[in-house]
Motif scaffolding. Structure first.
Motif, PDB file in Angstrom:
ATOM      1  N   HIS A 488       0.858  -1.182   0.000  1.00  0.00           N
ATOM      2  CA  HIS A 488       0.000   0.000   0.000  1.00  0.00           C
ATOM      3  C   HIS A 488       0.893   1.230   0.000  1.00  0.00           C
ATOM      4  O   HIS A 488       1.708   1.412   0.925  1.00  0.00           O
ATOM      5  CB  HIS A 488      -0.919   0.021   1.213  1.00  0.00           C
ATOM      6  CG  HIS A 488      -1.809   1.227   1.258  1.00  0.00           C
ATOM      7  ND1 HIS A 488      -1.557   2.297   2.095  1.00  0.00           N
ATOM      8  CD2 HIS A 488      -2.919   1.543   0.549  1.00  0.00           C
ATOM      9  CE1 HIS A 488      -2.491   3.218   1.917  1.00  0.00           C
ATOM     10  NE2 HIS A 488      -3.338   2.782   0.987  1.00  0.00           N
ATOM     11  N   ASP A 489       0.734   2.026  -1.049  1.00  0.00           N
ATOM     12  CA  ASP A 489       1.584   3.201  -1.231  1.00  0.00           C
ATOM     13  C   ASP A 489       3.051   2.788  -1.202  1.00  0.00           C
ATOM     14  O   ASP A 489       3.463   1.951  -1.993  1.00  0.00           O
ATOM     15  CB  ASP A 489       1.279   4.253  -0.163  1.00  0.00           C
ATOM     16  CG  ASP A 489      -0.102   4.884  -0.367  1.00  0.00           C
ATOM     17  OD1 ASP A 489      -0.628   4.762  -1.502  1.00  0.00           O
ATOM     18  OD2 ASP A 489      -0.641   5.458   0.586  1.00  0.00           O
ATOM     19  N   GLN A 529      -7.997  -0.092  -0.981  1.00  0.00           N
ATOM     20  CA  GLN A 529      -7.924   1.335  -0.687  1.00  0.00           C
ATOM     21  C   GLN A 529      -7.030   1.552   0.543  1.00  0.00           C
ATOM     22  O   GLN A 529      -5.885   1.167   0.531  1.00  0.00           O
ATOM     23  CB  GLN A 529      -9.328   1.913  -0.473  1.00  0.00           C
ATOM     24  CG  GLN A 529     -10.111   2.079  -1.763  1.00  0.00           C
ATOM     25  CD  GLN A 529      -9.594   3.198  -2.657  1.00  0.00           C
ATOM     26  OE1 GLN A 529      -8.407   3.563  -2.667  1.00  0.00           O
ATOM     27  NE2 GLN A 529     -10.492   3.761  -3.462  1.00  0.00           N
ATOM     28  N   GLY A 530      -7.542   2.089   1.602  1.00  0.00           N
ATOM     29  CA  GLY A 530      -6.696   2.389   2.763  1.00  0.00           C
ATOM     30  C   GLY A 530      -6.877   1.429   3.908  1.00  0.00           C
ATOM     31  O   GLY A 530      -6.642   1.820   5.068  1.00  0.00           O
ATOM     32  N   TYR A 531      -7.252   0.178   3.643  1.00  0.00           N
ATOM     33  CA  TYR A 531      -7.496  -0.760   4.731  1.00  0.00           C
ATOM     34  C   TYR A 531      -6.805  -2.089   4.449  1.00  0.00           C
ATOM     35  O   TYR A 531      -6.769  -2.575   3.312  1.00  0.00           O
ATOM     36  CB  TYR A 531      -9.009  -0.989   4.916  1.00  0.00           C
ATOM     37  CG  TYR A 531      -9.732   0.255   5.387  1.00  0.00           C
ATOM     38  CD1 TYR A 531      -9.809   0.568   6.739  1.00  0.00           C
ATOM     39  CD2 TYR A 531     -10.295   1.132   4.462  1.00  0.00           C
ATOM     40  CE1 TYR A 531     -10.458   1.721   7.169  1.00  0.00           C
ATOM     41  CE2 TYR A 531     -10.945   2.284   4.875  1.00  0.00           C
ATOM     42  CZ  TYR A 531     -11.022   2.575   6.230  1.00  0.00           C
ATOM     43  OH  TYR A 531     -11.659   3.696   6.647  1.00  0.00           O
ATOM     44  N   ASP A 545      -6.388   0.360   9.669  1.00  0.00           N
ATOM     45  CA  ASP A 545      -6.564   1.589   8.884  1.00  0.00           C
ATOM     46  C   ASP A 545      -5.184   2.079   8.461  1.00  0.00           C
ATOM     47  O   ASP A 545      -4.321   2.381   9.300  1.00  0.00           O
ATOM     48  CB  ASP A 545      -7.279   2.637   9.725  1.00  0.00           C
ATOM     49  CG  ASP A 545      -7.613   3.893   8.936  1.00  0.00           C
ATOM     50  OD1 ASP A 545      -7.212   3.978   7.759  1.00  0.00           O
ATOM     51  OD2 ASP A 545      -8.292   4.781   9.493  1.00  0.00           O
ATOM     52  N   THR A 547      -4.693   4.740   6.313  1.00  0.00           N
ATOM     53  CA  THR A 547      -4.768   6.085   5.736  1.00  0.00           C
ATOM     54  C   THR A 547      -3.911   7.103   6.489  1.00  0.00           C
ATOM     55  O   THR A 547      -3.674   8.202   5.990  1.00  0.00           O
ATOM     56  CB  THR A 547      -6.235   6.561   5.733  1.00  0.00           C
ATOM     57  OG1 THR A 547      -6.746   6.524   7.077  1.00  0.00           O
ATOM     58  CG2 THR A 547      -7.073   5.659   4.836  1.00  0.00           C
ATOM     59  N   ARG A 548      -3.474   6.724   7.683  1.00  0.00           N
ATOM     60  CA  ARG A 548      -2.654   7.644   8.461  1.00  0.00           C
ATOM     61  C   ARG A 548      -1.172   7.337   8.264  1.00  0.00           C
ATOM     62  O   ARG A 548      -0.805   6.437   7.511  1.00  0.00           O
ATOM     63  CB  ARG A 548      -3.037   7.555   9.936  1.00  0.00           C
ATOM     64  CG  ARG A 548      -4.541   7.784  10.161  1.00  0.00           C
ATOM     65  CD  ARG A 548      -4.919   7.643  11.613  1.00  0.00           C
ATOM     66  NE  ARG A 548      -6.369   7.734  11.790  1.00  0.00           N
ATOM     67  CZ  ARG A 548      -6.989   7.693  12.957  1.00  0.00           C
ATOM     68  NH1 ARG A 548      -6.268   7.586  14.078  1.00  0.00           N
ATOM     69  NH2 ARG A 548      -8.301   7.780  13.026  1.00  0.00           N
TER      70      ARG A 548
END
Length: 1449
Positions: A488-489, A529-531, A545, A547-548
Motif C-alpha cells: 500500500h503506497d 484502498q486504505g485498509y 486503517d 490512511t494515516r
C-alpha cells in the motif's frame, strides 16, 4: 490456474541412467536408482526441487533392483542383484546392511503398515521377515525364513480390522459420554472387550511366486498355500471393502478370491484383461477397487472391480498430443483424484476425476483430460510425491520432479500481473494501454502490483520493481521468509510469527503489528484502498486503517471459530473500500472447501453468510422482493473459489463459483463457472445484483473494478516452458499477448467510457432498483439525458424484471416500437414471458431465451428461434416440448429453406409437415422433370391425381389416363373416356369399380344419348334413385319403378305410391310403398278400400303405441272379426284400451303372459289413468292371472296394486315356500305373518328347524299368541310321540302356557278353560318327569309316583299310558320281580293292539321271558311311530308277538 514446473535432478556425474524412482510416503524425499555398465549401480536421494543429498550416496559395482521406503521413518531399504539388502537413513546417510540371508537377486522388499516388519525375497524363492524397532533400527537376525524354490514376484500385507479411534473417543469422553469414559477406564471390568488402539497393524501377508502360487504367512510366521493360477504373478491387490484378494498374472489374467478364516480361498471371477501382448504392463489400483493398466498402447484401460465394469481413456490430439503416441506408465493420486500417464513422446497426460453420481452416462465421461505437461525423452515411470504437489518422471536419461504451482496473478490500481513461467510475469497497464514483461532471476511464488510498483517474492526473498518507460527497474530487494505479502503506497506488509511487519521497499521495518498468542500467526493479507485485513492460522481476522502515517487497528481481532460451525482454517479474506465489510472463504475441518461465503460487518460486529449450495442466504440476510421471486436454482449446488471487492465502490462484491456434484440435482444446461455480483450494505444486507457465466477461453476471475470484470486468460504449455494465452488481446505497441481480459458489467455495456458521475448514477440506480426503492432510483438518474444510459437501465430492468421501470426507460429512449410490444405482451400470464419481450426489443437474445425456458413457454421460445433464424433449435424445441406446433414449425422451416434455394431439404420438411401434396408440386412446377421424378417416387394418390390433372390441362390425355389410374380416380377416368368417346370403356370401369361418382357421370352421358335403360342402370349404381325413378315414370318402366322406390328414401316411395294410385293399377304396390314410407293411415285407407287383407296383416305388425289410436282401434276390430284375438289384444293395449283388452282375454280364454301383463301395466307417472283406476286395472289383471293359475304373476300385480293380502293368498297357492317367507318378511303386516305361519305349519316342520324358526318368528311378529301356544303344544306332542322326550315336551308346554297367558281370547270362559287344561297337562308331564329323575335316588318313591299317575283319569295324551307302564315294567325287570309280567298283562289289556317293544326295551323283555319261562307274544303295532331308541323294527315285532302268545297261553 495450476501448472507443473519441472526441476531436473542434480545427479552426480558418475551416475548412470535412472532405472527406478521412489518417493518417501510422508516426506518430500525422492530415491533414484541408476545403472551404469561401467561403474555399476548408484542410489541417490533428492529434495523436492531436485537438490542432491550428498551424504546419502550409495554405489556398488553391481546393479540395484528394488527400492522401498519405510512408511513413516526416513529409512530406505535397498535390494541388489547379489542378494545384499541395505538400510539407508536420511539425511545422515547411515548405512545398515542386513545379515547375509540371500544369495540371489533381490526381488521383494515390503514394509508393514506401521514399519515394524520388513519382508525380503530373492530370485531363488527365499523369503525372510525382519523386525524393526520404533526408531527404525534392525532387531537382530530374521525372525522368519521360508524357501519356496521359485522366484518371488510380489508381496502385500493384509490390512488389520479397524480399531477404535482414540481421538474420537477422547472427545466423546470429554463431552460426558459414559460409554467412552468406561472404555478409557482400564480397571473397570465387565463392559466388553478392552479398548483397541486403532488402527492396528496387520502382520499377515501374501506372497506370489513365478509359478502362479500364492502363499499366506500368518502373524506367527507359519506359511500355507492359498491358491494357484496359470502364469507368473505380477500384482496382488486386497480389496478391503469386499475382503477380496485380486491376482494379476504377467499374461494379464485377473482373478478374484474370497479368503476364508482358515486360509482357504474361493474363486469369484476370472477374466482376461485386454492389453498389448509381449509388453510389460504397468498396473496400479485404487482404494475404490479401480484397476488401471498401461501396456504400451494408445489408451489407458480401467477395470472397476466393484461394479464389474471396464472402459478406456484415450488421448486428445486437440490438446497437443500426437497421432500414434502410446502410454507407457501410470500413477494415481488418491487424495487429488488425478491419474497421470507418461507417453513415449515425452508428454505427461493428466486425467481428473469428475464425480457425477446423478448421471447414468458412460463412465468414461467421469474423467476429464487436462492440458499435458511436456518433458524430454520417453517417460517410463511416474510416481506421485508425499505432499500431493510433486510428481517424479523417469525419462530414461534423467529424472524430472514436476512441482504443481498455482499461477500467481494480481490486479491493483488498473495494473494487472499474470505469471507465465516460474520466473516470468506479464504486466498490463490499462490506464496507458501498455504491456510489459518482467523476467526475474528467482522462481516467483507471489506478486503484488500497484500503479507505481511490482513486488515479487519466492518465500525467501522480496524484490520491488518500478516501471520506467518500456522497462522495469529494480528499486529494492531484501531477504524475507514471508509466504504472503501486501503493498500500500510506499509500504510493504510481510508476516512472521505473531506479527505483521511494515517495511519500506528496501526492506527496512517501520512498524510492527502484533498479534497475541490466542490470535495466532498471520497467514493471509489483503489491501483495499486504505485498509488492510489480516487472517491468522487460528481463524482470527483483524482490520487495520492505513490512511494515516502509521497503521492503526480499525477493529479488534475477531475469532470466527466461535461463530462458524465446522470451521477448519481461513482460505482467503478481503475487505471493501470503506473497511466496514470483510468477506471470508474458509475450509472445513475435513479439509474440504466450505460452500458458504461469510461476511463480517466490522461496525455491527455481526457475521452472516450466503450458502451457494442451496442458492439462498440465511434468514438474517435481506433479499429484495423481486430477487425472492427469482428462481435461485442457477446459484445452487455451487462452491465459491475466489472473491473480490470493487476498489472504489464499497457496496459492490463479486464471487467466482464452480459447480459441484450432487445426487439431487441435474446439471444439464448449467454453466460450470458462474460469476455472481452482490450489493452488500448494513441496512439491506446481501442483495443479488447479477450472475454472469464465465466466458469461454478465460481462466479465472482476477478483479472487479467498475465498469469491468477482469479475467486471466487460459494458457497452453509447450515444450521449453513457453506459454501462450488461448484468448489473446494484442496491444498496438507490443506484439506479445496480454494475459488479462476484461468484460463490461451488465449495467455498463455500451457505457465503458462514461464519466464518473454517470457511473455513480448507474450504480445508485442499480442498487435502488435492486432494493425496490423506485423514488431514489429515479432521483439518482433524473439528470441523465443520454439514450445509451437509458438503454442500459432498461437492460437492468430485464435482469430485475421491473417492467414498470422499463416503460419509463423506453419512453426516455423514444423507443415506441418496444413500448408497444411491451404493452401487447401484458396479455401473457407469466412475468418471465413479458420480460422476455422486453429483452427481445433490447437485443438481449440470450436473456430472452433463458426467460422463455424458465417459465416453460416453449411455444414462444419456438417463435423466437424462428424469428432469429435458429431453425435447428426451433425444430428441436418443437419436437421435444412444443409438439402442438410441430407441423407448423416444419412448414415454416420448409418455406425458409425454399426461400434460400435449398429445395431438397425444403422437400423433406414439407413432407414432415404433411403439406407436400400441395407445396412440393407448387415448388417444383418450373422444373417439370424433377416434378415427374418426385411424383413417381412418392407413389401418393393425391399427388398422382394432381399430376394427372396437370397433364390433362396440357392435353396429354394418354398420360393423364395412366396417372388417373394410378391415383384410382375413377370419376376422372370415366370423364376422360367419355370425352374421348370411349363410352364402352367408361361403362366397364364404372361396372368394375362401382364408383358412385363415375356411375353418375356415365348415367348423365347415357341420358343425354337417350339410352334410358343404361341410364337407369348407372343411376341405380350411383344410388341416385330419384333420377332413376324420374326416368322410369317418364318412360313407363313400372316394374323397375317399384324396385327403385323400395331402395330409395320415403319421399321417393310416396311419389311412386301416388303414381301407382293415380294410375289405378298395381294397388298392392301402392299400399306397400305407403306402408314402407311410414304413411300407415294412407296405406290402411287404400288397403280397406281395395280389401287387401294380406297387406292389412303386414301393416298391423308395424303398429305400436305411437300410432294413431283410431287407426289401432280400427285394426283391432278387423282382427276380432277375423278371429285373430291375440293380435287384437296387442293393438288394444297399444291403443291404451286396457279394460277391453283384458275382457277380450277373459272372453276368449287367452293366456296372459308376463310381457302382456307388463304392457297393460300403467306406471304411476302416467297421466292416462287415475291412481284408483290404475289399481283397479292391476287387480283385474291379477284376478285374471289367478283364474289362469299364474300365481306368481298374480302376486306381482296384486303387490303393484297395493293389495298385499291378496298377493299373499296368491303366493300361498303357488306353494313357493322361499318366496312366501321372503314376502312375509318384507310385507310387515300382521295378517300376512299369520298366513305365512299357518302355511308353514302345513309343511314337515319337524324335519326342518328353519321352518320351525320362521313359524315362531311369524306368529310372534303377527301377535297371534294363541296360535303360537297351539304350535308349542304340537311341538310338545311331537317330542312325546316321536322321541319320548318329556323334558323337552315340558319346556314346550311351558312356553305354550306363557303365550296363552298373554293372549286375549274372544271368549273369556273358553280362554280360562283352555289355560286350565294346559296347566293340568303340564302338571301331569311334570309329575312323570319328576318320577323319572327320582328313580336314580329313590326307586320305590318313583314307582309309587308313577302308579299314582296311572290312577289319573285323563292321563293320556299328556303322558302316554304305555310310557308309564313301560317305566314300571323296566323297574320290576331290573328287580327280577314277577310284577313285571303282571304290569305287562295290564298294559295289554288296556291297549290290546299295542307294540310292547315300543315301550319296553328288548333286554328287559328277554330277561322277563327267561324269568317266567313263557315266550312272550307279539301284539300289533299301534301306529304311533317307531321307537327312536330301540334296536330295530323287526326285533320289536318279534317281541310283541311273543308277548301276545304268552298271554294266550
Amino acid at each position: 490456474m495450476a501448472v507443473y514446473f519441472d526441476h531436473r535432478i542434480e545427479a552426480p556425474e558418475s551416475s548412470g541412467g535412472p532405472s527406478q524412482v521412489a518417493w518417501h510416503p510422508t516426506q518430500p524425499v525422492l530415491a533414484v536408482a541408476s545403472n551404469s555398465p561401467t561403474t555399476g549401480g548408484n542410489i541417490d536421494l533428492y529434495l523436492q526441487q531436485g537438490e542432491h543429498v550428498g551424504s546419502c550416496h550409495v554405489d556398488r559395482p553391481f546393479q540395484p533392483t528394488v527400492l522401498c521406503w519405510h512408511p513413516t521413518k526416513p529409512l530406505l531399504a535397498l535390494g541388489w542383484e547379489t542378494g545384499e539388502v541395505l538400510l539407508l537413513t536420511h539425511p545422515s546417510g547411515e548405512q545398515t546392511p542386513l545379515p547375509a540371508t540371500h544369495t540371489a537377486c533381490i526381488t521383494l522388499l515390503e514394509w508393514s503398515s506401521s514399519g515394524s516388519r520388513l519382508i525380503t525375497g530373492d530370485q531363488m524363492g527365499v523369503l525372510a521377515l525382519w523386525k524393526v524397532d520404533a526408531r527404525g533400527r534392525l532387531q537382530g537376525s530374521h525372525i522368519v525364513k521360508h524357501d519356496y524354490t521359485k522366484p518371488l514376484t510380489y508381496c502385500i500385507f493384509r490390512p488389520a480390522p479397524p480399531g477404535e479411534d482414540v481421538a474420537m473417543l477422547a472427545r466423546a469422553a470429554v463431552g460426558g459420554d459414559e460409554s467412552a469414559l468406561d472404555m478409557f477406564n482400564w480397571r473397570k471390568a465387565g463392559n466388553g472387550p478392552p479398548l483397541k488402539m486403532g488402527p492396528q497393524e496387520g502382520l499377515v501377508f501374501y506372497v506370489g511366486t513365478a509359478d502362479g502360487k500364492v502363499h499366506c504367512v500368518d502373524e506367527h510366521g507359519r506359511s500355507s498355500p492359498v491358491l494357484s493360477v496359470d502364469g507368473s504373478i505380477q500384482k496382488l491387490f486386497y480389496l478391503k471393502r469386499r475382503e477380496v484378494l485380486a491376482v494379476v498374472t504377467e499374461t494379464l489374467l485377473l482373478s478374484q478370491y474370497t479368503l476364508g478364516p482358515e486360509g482357504g480361498a474361493q474363486e469369484l471371477m476370472k477374466v482376461k484383461l485386454s492389453g498389448k501382448s509381449g509388453q510389460s504392463a504397468d498396473i496400479v489400483s485404487t482404494e475404490t477397487g479401480l484397476l488401471i493398466t498401461a501396456t504400451g498402447e494408445q489408451v489407458i484401460r480401467l477395470w472397476d472391480l466393484e461394479r464389474d465394469d471396464n472402459y478406456v481413456l484415450s488421448l486428445d490430439e486437440s490438446l497437443g498430443f500426437e497421432k500414434g503416441e502410446v502410454l507407457n506408465c501410470v500413477s494415481y493420486c488418491t487424495a487429488k483424484e488425478i491419474l497421470a500417464a507418461g507417453t513415449n513422446r515425452g508428454r505427461i497426460a493428466l486425467w481428473r476425476m469428475v464425480s457425477q453420481p446423478n448421471t447414468r452416462t458412460d463412465t468414461k465421461a467421469q474423467w476429464k483430460l487436462q492440458t499435458p505437461t511436456e518433458i524430454e525423452g520417453n517417460v517410463t515411470q511416474l510416481q506421485w510425491g508425499s505432499n500431493l504437489n510433486l510428481l517424479a518422471a523417469n525419462s530414461v536419461t534423467t529424472v524430472l520432479i514436476l512441482c504443481e504451482h498455482v499461477m500467481s496473478a494480481h490486479f491493483g490500481q488498473q495494473v494487472a500481473a499474470v505469471q507465465l513461467t516460474p520466473s516470468q510475469l506479464s504486466l498490463t497497464m490499462f490506464n496507458t494501454n501498455s504491456h510489459l514483461t518482467l523476467r526475474s532471476d528467482m522462481h516467483i511464488k507471489g506478486v503484488c502490483v500497484t500503479k507505481d510498483t511490482v513486488t515479487v517474492w519466492n518465500g525467501k526473498q522480496v524484490t520491488v520493481y518500478e516501471p520506467s518507460g518500456a522497462t522495469l527497474r529494480n528499486t529494492g530487494s531484501f531477504l524475507c521468509e514471508s509466504q504472503v505479502l501486501a503493498v500500500h503506497d510506499e509500504n510493504i506488509y510481510t508476516v512472521e510469527p505473531n506479527r505483521v511487519q511494515v517495511r519500506t521497499p528496501q526492506g527496512t521495518v517501520k512498524q510492527l503489528l502484533a498479534f497475541s498468542e490466542a490470535e495466532g500467526n498471520p497467514v493471509l493479507l489483503s489491501v483495499c484502498q486504505g485498509y488492510l485485513v489480516v487472517g491468522t492460522d487460528t481463524a482470527h481476522i483483524k482490520v487495520f486503517d492505513l490512511t494515516r502515517r502509521e497503521a492503526k487497528a480499525h477493529c479488534s481481532a475477531k475469532n470466527l471459530v466461535d461463530l462458524t460451525p465446522n470451521l477448519g482454517a481461513l482460505k482467503s479474506v478481503k475487505c471493501n473500500a470503506n473497511g466496514n465489510q470483510v468477506s471470508i472463504l474458509v475450509t472445513q475441518v475435513n479439509g474440504r472447501p466450505d460452500h458458504r461465503m461469510y461476511f463480517y460487518d466490522v461496525e455491527m460486529d455481526t457475521l452472516s453468510h450466503f450458502d451457494f449450495f442451496t442458492g439462498r442466504p440465511p434468514s438474517g440476510i435481506s433479499q429484495a422482493d423481486d430477487t425472492e421471486r427469482r428462481p435461485l436454482t442457477e446459484l445452487s449446488e455451487r462452491c465459491p473459489v475466489s472473491h473480490f471487492w470493487d476498489e472504489n465502490e464499497p457496496r459492490l462484491f463479486v464471487c467466482e463459483t464452480v459447480l459441484v456434484s450432487s445426487p439431487q440435482m441435474d446439471h444439464l444446461d448449467r454453466v460450470d463457472v458462474l460469476v455472481v455480483t452482490f450489493f452488500c450494505t448494513q441496512e439491506h444486507g446481501l442483495l443479488l445484483q447479477d450472475s454472469y457465466p464465465k466466458p469461454a477461453g478465460l481462466q479465472a476471475l482476477l478483479a472487479l473494478d467498475v465498469p469491468y470484470y477482469y479475467f486471466t486468460c487460459k494458457l497452453l504449455f509447450r515444450r521449453g516452458g513457453i506459454s501462450l494465452p488461448e484468448v489473446s488481446i494484442y496491444s498496438p505497441a507490443a506484439q506479445s499477448p496480454h494475459m488479462v481480459s476484461r468484460r463490461a458489467l451488465r449495467d455498463f455495456q455500451g457505457l465503458e467510457n462514461c464519466e464518473k458521475a454517470t457511473r455513480d448514477a448507474m450504480l445508485n440506480f442499480s442498487f435502488y432498483l435492486t432494493i425496490g426503492n423506485m423514488d431514489e432510483a429515479f432521483k439518482s438518474i433524473k439528470l441523465i439525458k443520454s439514450e445509451a444510459v437509458w438503454e442500459n437501465m432498461a437492460r437492468m430492468c430485464v435482469k430485475n424484471r421491473r417492467l414498470d421501470v422499463a416503460r419509463v426507460c423506453l419512453g426516455n429512449m423514444g423507443n415506441a416500437r418496444a413500448a408497444r410490444a411491451l404493452r401487447e405482451a401484458e396479455a401473457e400470464p407469466e412475468l418471465e414471458a413479458r420480460v422476455a419481450v422486453l429483452a427481445l426489443q433490447l437485443g438481449m437474445l440470450e436473456d430472452a431465451e433463458k426467460l422463455y425456458k424458465s417459465c416453460g413457454r416453449f411455444d414462444l421460445l419456438n417463435k423466437f428461434y424462428q424469428a432469429s433464424g435458429q431453425w435447428q433449435q426451433a425444430v428441436e424445441t418443437a419436437e421435444t416440448h412444443d409438439r402442438i406446433h410441430l407441423r407448423t414449425t416444419y412448414y415454416s422451416y420448409a418455406k425458409y429453406l425454399e426461400a434460400i434455394g435449398d429445395k431438397s431439404m425444403a422437400l423433406v420438411f414439407f413432407e414432415k409437415s404433411d403439406t407436400h401434396r400441395f407445396e412440393v408440386p407448387r415448388m417444383l412446377l418450373d422444373d417439370a422433370l424433377s416434378l415427374e421424378i418426385y411424383v413417381n417416387k412418392m407413389k401418393d394418390k393425391n399427388i398422382y391425381k394432381w399430376w394427372a390433372q396437370y397433364l390433362e390441362s396440357q392435353s396429354d390425355m394418354e398420360s393423364a389416363l395412366r396417372y388417373y389410374e394410378y391415383a384410382q380416380d375413377f370419376l376422372s377416368l370415366v370423364r376422360v373416356h367419355c370425352y374421348l368417346g370411349n363410352i364402352q370403356k367408361a361403362s366397364e370401369i364404372a361396372n368394375e369399380t362401382g364408383n358412385r361418382a363415375a356411375s353418375y357421370h356415365l348415367a348423365r352421358q347415357y341420358e343425354s344419348q337417350e339410352e334410358i335403360k343404361q341410364s337407369v342402370h348407372f343411376y341405380t349404381r350411383a344410388q341416385a334413385y330419384n333420377n332413376a325413378i324420374r326416368l322410369c315414370k317418364e318412360n313407363g318402366l313400372d316394374d323397375q319403378l317399384m324396385n327403385l322406390a323400395l331402395l330409395s328414401n320415403p319421399e321417393d316411395m310416396m311419389e311412386a305410391a301416388c303414381y301407382y294410385e293415380e294410375k289405378g293399377s298395381h294397388m298392392d304396390r301402392a299400399v306397400m310403398l305407403y306402408h314402407k314410407a311410414g304413411h300407415f293411415s294412407k296405406a290402411l285407407e287404400v288397403a280397406f278400400a281395395t280389401e287387401q287383407f294380406a297387406a292389412l296383416q303386414l301393416i298391423a305388425e308395424d303398429l305400436d303405441e305411437t300410432s294413431d289410436p283410431a287407426l289401432l282401434a280400427r285394426c283391432s276390430d278387423f282382427f276380432i272379426k277375423h278371429g285373430q284375438y291375440e293380435k287384437a289384444v296387442e293393438l288394444l293395449v297399444a291403443a291404451k284400451k286396457y279394460h277391453e283388452a283384458l275382457q277380450l282375454c277373459l272372453d276368449q280364454s287367452l293366456t296372459i303372459t308376463e310381457d302382456l301383463a307388463e304392457s297393460m301395466t300403467v306406471t304411476k307417472e302416467s297421466k292416462d289413468l287415475s291412481e284408483e283406476a290404475r289399481k283397479e286395472l292391476l287387480e283385474r289383471i291379477a284376478d285374471c292371472c289367478m283364474r289362469q293359475g299364474n300365481y306368481h304373476l298374480a302376486t306381482k300385480k296384486y303387490t303393484q296394486a297395493g293389495n298385499k293380502l291378496k298377493a299373499m293368498r296368491a303366493l300361498l297357492k303357488s306353494g313357493d315356500t322361499e318366496k312366501i317367507v321372503f314376502f312375509a318378511g318384507v310385507s310387515r303386516q300382521k295378517e300376512i305373518y299369520i298366513m305365512a305361519a299357518n302355511y308353514l305349519q302345513s309343511l314337515d316342520w319337524r324335519k326342518d328347524p328353519e321352518i320351525m324358526k320362521n313359524i315362531i318368528s311369524f306368529y310372534s311378529k303377527g301377535r297371534a299368541l294363541d296360535l303360537l301356544a297351539g304350535f308349542y303344544e304340537a311341538c310338545a306332542q311331537v317330542e312325546i310321540d316321536d322321541y319320548q322326550n318329556y323334558e323337552k315336551a315340558l319346556g314346550a308346554l311351558t312356553e305354550a302356557y306363557k303365550c296363552l297367558s298373554k293372549a286375549k281370547g274372544h271368549s273369556p270362559d273358553e280362554h280360562e278353560a283352555r289355560m286350565a287344561e294346559l296347566q293340568h297337562k303340564i302338571t301331569l308331564v311334570k309329575r312323570f318327569v319328576q318320577a323319572r329323575r327320582l328313580y336314580e335316588e329313590d326307586p320305590g318313591e318313583a314307582v309309587r309316583l308313577c302308579e299314582a299317575l296311572l290312577e289319573e283319569p285323563d292321563l293320556d295324551p299328556a303322558v302316554r299310558i304305555g310310557d308309564a307302564y313301560g317305566f314300571l315294567v323296566e323297574h320290576h325287570c331290573q328287580r327280577g320281580s314277577f310284577q313285571a309280567y303282571r304290569k305287562l298283562e295290564d298294559l295289554q289289556k288296556m291297549l290290546p293292539s299295542l307294540n310292547i317293544s315300543y315301550y319296553v326295551s328288548q333286554g328287559s323283555l328277554d330277561a322277563l321271558q327267561r324269568a317266567v319261562g313263557v315266550p312272550l307274544g307279539r301284539g300289533q303295532l299301534s301306529g304311533r311311530g317307531d321307537r327312536r331308541d330301540s334296536g330295530g323294527e323287526e326285533d320289536e315285532v318279534e317281541e310283541d308277538e311273543a308277548l301276545v302268545s304268552h298271554q294266550g297261553d
